[in-house]
Write a protein that holds these residues in place. Sequence first.
Motif, PDB file in Angstrom:
ATOM      1  N   TRP A 168       0.814  -1.219   0.000  1.00 27.15           N
ATOM      2  CA  TRP A 168       0.000   0.000   0.000  1.00 27.15           C
ATOM      3  C   TRP A 168       0.843   1.261   0.000  1.00 27.15           C
ATOM      4  O   TRP A 168       0.445   2.266  -0.576  1.00 27.15           O
ATOM      5  CB  TRP A 168      -1.092  -0.028   1.043  1.00 27.15           C
ATOM      6  N   VAL A 190      -4.841  -2.139   2.396  1.00 29.23           N
ATOM      7  CA  VAL A 190      -5.031  -1.374   3.637  1.00 29.23           C
ATOM      8  C   VAL A 190      -5.988  -2.106   4.584  1.00 29.23           C
ATOM      9  O   VAL A 190      -5.727  -2.201   5.789  1.00 29.23           O
ATOM     10  CB  VAL A 190      -5.523   0.058   3.338  1.00 29.23           C
ATOM     11  N   TRP A 233      -4.162  -5.088   6.023  1.00 27.64           N
ATOM     12  CA  TRP A 233      -3.052  -4.627   6.847  1.00 27.64           C
ATOM     13  C   TRP A 233      -3.577  -4.223   8.229  1.00 27.64           C
ATOM     14  O   TRP A 233      -3.028  -4.631   9.251  1.00 27.64           O
ATOM     15  CB  TRP A 233      -2.343  -3.458   6.163  1.00 27.64           C
TER      16      TRP A 233
END
Length: 161
Positions: free
Chosen positions: A33, A53, A56
């Motif tokens: 990202w 994202v 993550w």
Amino acid sequence: MHRRVHQENMLKTIGSFWGITRILQIVFGAGLWVTIAANKYEGSIHFVLFVAVLFWLLTLALFFITLLNKQDLVPLLGGERWLSTNLAHDVAAALLYLPAIGVMIYKTERNSFCNLDQYKHLCLYKIYLTAAVFACLSCCAYLLSVIHGGCRKCRGDQTLL
């Protein structure tokens, strides 16, 4: 005494197969990202950024909850369900990373024309190639977790470690 035991448990968690794969997922996901977000992107790259994202952040949350041994405090998903929760997360991540890899490979191929020294305009080829590699590495890290978690689940284990 309690603090030392807690630190030893944290080190055991980080050094476990689960801990190592979680750290790899966090590092590779961040690499993906950040590579995309730091450069110009458009269209289907938004999906890749969303996947990177989202997983993550979710992976960070799962990692720290487990590291702090607070999974029993998570309503509905914690306690005895924690292994299943992590396994479902890893399956979802691996499945969503597959189309993200496809998008990155497609975008990389579409920009391969500008990978010449004589080309003087903005070229996203190397950025997309780097993002494609991070996406593949992330997917592989999640697949390793799926295999490991699936094996633990088949053996009847209820815990991650």
